[in-house]
Design a protein around this motif. Structure first.
Motif, PDB file in Angstrom:
ATOM      1  N   GLY A   1     -13.477  -7.492  -3.344  1.00 38.61           N
ATOM      2  CA  GLY A   1     -13.778  -6.199  -4.012  1.00 38.61           C
ATOM      3  C   GLY A   1     -12.663  -5.640  -4.756  1.00 38.61           C
ATOM      4  O   GLY A   1     -12.562  -4.540  -4.557  1.00 38.61           O
ATOM      5  N   ALA A   2     -11.611  -6.627  -5.204  1.00 33.13           N
ATOM      6  CA  ALA A   2     -10.846  -6.109  -6.039  1.00 33.13           C
ATOM      7  C   ALA A   2     -11.360  -5.264  -7.371  1.00 33.13           C
ATOM      8  O   ALA A   2     -12.087  -5.605  -7.743  1.00 33.13           O
ATOM      9  CB  ALA A   2      -9.682  -7.243  -6.310  1.00 33.13           C
ATOM     10  N   LYS A   3     -10.598  -4.311  -7.594  1.00 33.50           N
ATOM     11  CA  LYS A   3     -10.816  -3.552  -9.081  1.00 33.50           C
ATOM     12  C   LYS A   3     -10.275  -4.342 -10.286  1.00 33.50           C
ATOM     13  O   LYS A   3     -11.102  -4.418 -11.219  1.00 33.50           O
ATOM     14  CB  LYS A   3     -10.334  -2.266  -9.018  1.00 33.50           C
ATOM     15  N   MET A   4      -9.092  -4.967 -10.053  1.00 33.52           N
ATOM     16  CA  MET A   4      -8.452  -5.612 -11.231  1.00 33.52           C
ATOM     17  C   MET A   4      -7.723  -6.727 -10.834  1.00 33.52           C
ATOM     18  O   MET A   4      -7.065  -6.999  -9.651  1.00 33.52           O
ATOM     19  CB  MET A   4      -7.254  -4.815 -12.001  1.00 33.52           C
TER      20      MET A   4
ATOM     21  N   VAL B   1      -8.609  -4.218  -2.677  1.00 33.09           N
ATOM     22  CA  VAL B   1      -7.135  -3.922  -3.477  1.00 33.09           C
ATOM     23  C   VAL B   1      -7.554  -3.331  -4.854  1.00 33.09           C
ATOM     24  O   VAL B   1      -8.448  -3.613  -5.547  1.00 33.09           O
ATOM     25  CB  VAL B   1      -6.147  -4.985  -3.500  1.00 33.09           C
ATOM     26  N   ASP B   2      -6.745  -2.223  -5.352  1.00 39.87           N
ATOM     27  CA  ASP B   2      -6.867  -1.948  -6.943  1.00 39.87           C
ATOM     28  C   ASP B   2      -6.524  -3.097  -7.687  1.00 39.87           C
ATOM     29  O   ASP B   2      -7.073  -3.289  -8.862  1.00 39.87           O
ATOM     30  CB  ASP B   2      -5.718  -0.770  -7.028  1.00 39.87           C
ATOM     31  N   VAL B   3      -5.276  -3.955  -7.300  1.00 38.66           N
ATOM     32  CA  VAL B   3      -4.979  -4.983  -8.091  1.00 38.66           C
ATOM     33  C   VAL B   3      -4.582  -6.098  -7.411  1.00 38.66           C
ATOM     34  O   VAL B   3      -3.999  -6.109  -6.321  1.00 38.66           O
ATOM     35  CB  VAL B   3      -3.520  -4.455  -9.036  1.00 38.66           C
TER      36      VAL B   3
ATOM     37  N   GLU C   1       0.879  -1.213   0.168  1.00 34.84           N
ATOM     38  CA  GLU C   1      -0.052   0.071  -0.049  1.00 34.84           C
ATOM     39  C   GLU C   1       0.956   1.111   0.017  1.00 34.84           C
ATOM     40  O   GLU C   1       1.839   1.213   0.794  1.00 34.84           O
ATOM     41  CB  GLU C   1      -1.045  -0.156   1.302  1.00 34.84           C
ATOM     42  N   ALA C   2       0.374   2.367  -0.924  1.00 39.68           N
ATOM     43  CA  ALA C   2       1.440   3.512  -0.965  1.00 39.68           C
ATOM     44  C   ALA C   2       0.595   4.376  -1.554  1.00 39.68           C
ATOM     45  O   ALA C   2      -0.086   4.212  -2.445  1.00 39.68           O
ATOM     46  CB  ALA C   2       2.683   3.162  -1.804  1.00 39.68           C
ATOM     47  N   ASN C   3       0.485   5.714  -0.850  1.00 36.10           N
ATOM     48  CA  ASN C   3      -0.306   6.722  -1.435  1.00 36.10           C
ATOM     49  C   ASN C   3      -1.815   6.477  -1.704  1.00 36.10           C
ATOM     50  O   ASN C   3      -2.243   6.928  -2.885  1.00 36.10           O
ATOM     51  CB  ASN C   3       0.286   7.339  -2.537  1.00 36.10           C
ATOM     52  N   GLY C   4      -2.521   5.786  -0.731  1.00 40.00           N
ATOM     53  CA  GLY C   4      -3.660   5.493  -1.266  1.00 40.00           C
ATOM     54  C   GLY C   4      -3.935   4.302  -2.274  1.00 40.00           C
ATOM     55  O   GLY C   4      -5.173   3.937  -2.651  1.00 40.00           O
ATOM     56  N   LYS C   5      -2.956   3.641  -2.814  1.00 40.80           N
ATOM     57  CA  LYS C   5      -3.309   2.707  -3.558  1.00 40.80           C
ATOM     58  C   LYS C   5      -2.585   1.325  -3.383  1.00 40.80           C
ATOM     59  O   LYS C   5      -1.808   1.253  -2.344  1.00 40.80           O
ATOM     60  CB  LYS C   5      -2.573   3.023  -4.918  1.00 40.80           C
ATOM     61  N   SER C   6      -3.062   0.234  -3.747  1.00 43.58           N
ATOM     62  CA  SER C   6      -2.802  -1.092  -3.051  1.00 43.58           C
ATOM     63  C   SER C   6      -2.577  -2.119  -4.245  1.00 43.58           C
ATOM     64  O   SER C   6      -3.410  -2.358  -5.150  1.00 43.58           O
ATOM     65  CB  SER C   6      -3.941  -1.661  -2.116  1.00 43.58           C
ATOM     66  N   VAL C   7      -1.967  -3.158  -3.871  1.00 45.16           N
ATOM     67  CA  VAL C   7      -1.782  -4.268  -4.890  1.00 45.16           C
ATOM     68  C   VAL C   7      -1.602  -5.840  -3.729  1.00 45.16           C
ATOM     69  O   VAL C   7      -0.810  -5.561  -2.765  1.00 45.16           O
ATOM     70  CB  VAL C   7      -0.583  -4.368  -5.805  1.00 45.16           C
ATOM     71  N   PHE C   8      -2.174  -6.742  -4.181  1.00 48.43           N
ATOM     72  CA  PHE C   8      -1.844  -7.861  -3.545  1.00 48.43           C
ATOM     73  C   PHE C   8      -1.290  -8.969  -4.321  1.00 48.43           C
ATOM     74  O   PHE C   8      -2.081  -9.163  -5.554  1.00 48.43           O
ATOM     75  CB  PHE C   8      -3.304  -8.479  -2.721  1.00 48.43           C
ATOM     76  N   PHE C   9      -0.187  -9.615  -3.941  1.00 46.14           N
ATOM     77  CA  PHE C   9       0.120 -10.906  -4.705  1.00 46.14           C
ATOM     78  C   PHE C   9       0.056 -12.057  -3.806  1.00 46.14           C
ATOM     79  O   PHE C   9       0.449 -11.871  -2.769  1.00 46.14           O
ATOM     80  CB  PHE C   9       1.551 -10.661  -5.035  1.00 46.14           C
ATOM     81  N   THR C  10      -0.659 -13.187  -4.702  1.00 52.10           N
ATOM     82  CA  THR C  10      -1.100 -14.251  -3.579  1.00 52.10           C
ATOM     83  C   THR C  10       0.366 -15.253  -3.417  1.00 52.10           C
ATOM     84  O   THR C  10       0.256 -16.049  -2.568  1.00 52.10           O
ATOM     85  CB  THR C  10      -2.139 -15.223  -4.169  1.00 52.10           C
ATOM     86  N   GLY C  11       1.464 -15.178  -4.433  1.00 50.95           N
ATOM     87  CA  GLY C  11       2.453 -16.148  -4.405  1.00 50.95           C
ATOM     88  C   GLY C  11       1.786 -17.377  -4.688  1.00 50.95           C
ATOM     89  O   GLY C  11       0.663 -17.389  -5.562  1.00 50.95           O
ATOM     90  N   ASP C  12       2.454 -18.453  -4.585  1.00 45.87           N
ATOM     91  CA  ASP C  12       1.723 -19.803  -5.020  1.00 45.87           C
ATOM     92  C   ASP C  12       0.627 -20.057  -3.930  1.00 45.87           C
ATOM     93  O   ASP C  12       1.042 -20.132  -2.840  1.00 45.87           O
ATOM     94  CB  ASP C  12       2.790 -20.979  -5.017  1.00 45.87           C
ATOM     95  N   HIS C  13      -0.595 -20.291  -4.298  1.00 45.10           N
ATOM     96  CA  HIS C  13      -1.774 -20.465  -3.557  1.00 45.10           C
ATOM     97  C   HIS C  13      -2.892 -21.215  -3.801  1.00 45.10           C
ATOM     98  O   HIS C  13      -3.234 -21.186  -4.988  1.00 45.10           O
ATOM     99  CB  HIS C  13      -1.960 -19.034  -3.144  1.00 45.10           C
ATOM    100  N   GLU C  14      -2.981 -22.373  -2.840  1.00 46.26           N
ATOM    101  CA  GLU C  14      -4.268 -23.214  -3.362  1.00 46.26           C
ATOM    102  C   GLU C  14      -5.266 -22.884  -2.076  1.00 46.26           C
ATOM    103  O   GLU C  14      -4.959 -23.041  -0.999  1.00 46.26           O
ATOM    104  CB  GLU C  14      -3.773 -24.689  -3.219  1.00 46.26           C
TER     105      GLU C  14
ATOM    106  N   GLY D   1     -19.852  -3.695 -11.397  1.00 43.70           N
ATOM    107  CA  GLY D   1     -19.303  -3.530 -10.209  1.00 43.70           C
ATOM    108  C   GLY D   1     -18.047  -4.884  -9.993  1.00 43.70           C
ATOM    109  O   GLY D   1     -17.476  -4.841  -9.087  1.00 43.70           O
ATOM    110  N   ASP D   2     -18.155  -5.756 -10.912  1.00 44.40           N
ATOM    111  CA  ASP D   2     -16.959  -6.612 -10.782  1.00 44.40           C
ATOM    112  C   ASP D   2     -15.851  -6.284 -11.266  1.00 44.40           C
ATOM    113  O   ASP D   2     -15.698  -5.320 -11.997  1.00 44.40           O
ATOM    114  CB  ASP D   2     -17.590  -8.001 -11.884  1.00 44.40           C
ATOM    115  N   PRO D   3     -14.604  -7.086 -10.716  1.00 44.58           N
ATOM    116  CA  PRO D   3     -13.295  -6.783 -11.322  1.00 44.58           C
ATOM    117  C   PRO D   3     -13.319  -6.988 -12.802  1.00 44.58           C
ATOM    118  O   PRO D   3     -13.888  -7.702 -13.346  1.00 44.58           O
ATOM    119  CB  PRO D   3     -12.548  -7.718 -10.342  1.00 44.58           C
TER     120      PRO D   3
END
Length: 295
Positions: free
Chosen positions: A246-249, A210-212, A163-176, A280-282
């Motif tokens: 509720g992700a955007k992308m 998250v935005d992404v 998160e930085a300057n009101g923006k956010s990204v999440f990366f799952t890594g390898d995830h089941e 409203g979907d990503p």
């Protein structure tokens, strides 16, 4: 904030004429804050071309977040060019491994053994620092707040929220997505399902709004039963996460190494047909090597 994909294949690098459009390098993602602070997620083979692009920015401090220590996420580190140039710093962040009893430093020490690589860590010209992270405990890189979250994979695996300057990204890594290991008729099923539900809720909170969202989407739903327990998600589970969080992308990544570009587009087209976007979907995209997304 800007995200650039330098490697989007899973398991093993898969270069060749059938993977030209989406790329054959394994996982590496460049994140730039609005202040141009550099954060690198994972160090698959994609970190080598990334490092070539950084030579005009020397000297630099490269903050690398390692999701987990499987080869396809770390194998590019010995070839990270700034390591060989004085004045640079490689700051490697990652998890403590309870099996080996070591922190993230083992990611380099194992690869740079005499039997596997011709240059010792002591011969690297850059400064190398190791930071072992604690799940759910945030830390700062410049203006960015980064929080590691425990995901579900056969080895300790971190997803990262940046998160930085009101923006956010999440990366799952390898995830089941965590499955119930019992059958519905088993006595233990209900109790274990409460654990699964709690873990899923924790993951969705980590991804919230998250935005992404960049998610492991290795398999189709039809392929998944034969791969259950391998630690990877499907296109369908990634879309479900994106919607519920509720992700955007959503960027689907960790593309199956045997899947050609044509086959990848074909299965993704089918997935989109099965999950038509509602208001409203990503947005849904396939991660593509070399592609940048600014938001």
């Amino acid at each position: 904030m800007k995200v650039k994909f330098w490697g989007v294949r899973g398991s093993i690098a898969s270069p060749g004429p059938s993977t030209v459009r989406y790329g054959g390098n394994t996982t590496c993602i460049e994140v730039r804050t609005d202040n141009n602070e550099l954060i690198i997620i994972d160090a698959g083979t994609g970190i080598f071309p990334l490092s070539q692009s950084l030579l005009c920015e020397l000297p630099l401090t490269a903050n690398v977040l390692i999701s987990h220590s499987h080869w396809d996420h770390i194998q590019g580190l010995p070839f990270f060019i700034p390591n060989f140039i004085p004045g640079n710093t490689l700051r490697l962040h990652g998890a403590f491994d309870p099996v080996s009893g070591k922190g993230v430093e083992q990611v380099m020490s194992v690869q740079l053994q005499y039997s596997y690589f011709p240059v010792r860590e002591a011969e690297m010209k850059a400064r190398i620092e190791y930071i072992t992270l604690t799940p759910n405990e945030s830390f700062q890189i410049g203006s960015a707040t980064i929080t590691p979250y425990m995901m579900n994979h056969p080895v300790i695996d971190f997803g990262y929220r940046i998160e930085a300057n009101g923006k956010s990204v999440f990366f799952t890594g390898d995830h089941e997505p965590p499955p119930n290991i019992y059958e519905p008729h088993d006595d233990e099923y209900a109790e274990y399902q409460s654990f699964v539900d709690a873990k899923t809720a924790d993951i969705l909170r980590a991804m919230a709004n998250v935005d992404v969202l960049i998610a492991d989407s290795s398999y189709t739903s039809a392929e998944y039963p034969a791969k259950k327990g391998w630690g990877h998600g499907t296109f369908d589970t990634s879309i479900q996460y994106a919607k519920e969080a509720g992700a955007k992308m959503l960027f689907c990544t960790h593309h199956e190494p045997t899947r050609s570009d044509d086959a990848l587009e074909k299965v993704f087209e089918q997935v989109l047909h099965e999950h038509p976007r509602q208001p409203g979907d990503p947005q849904y995209r396939l991660a593509r090597e070399g592609e940048s997304y600014e938001f």
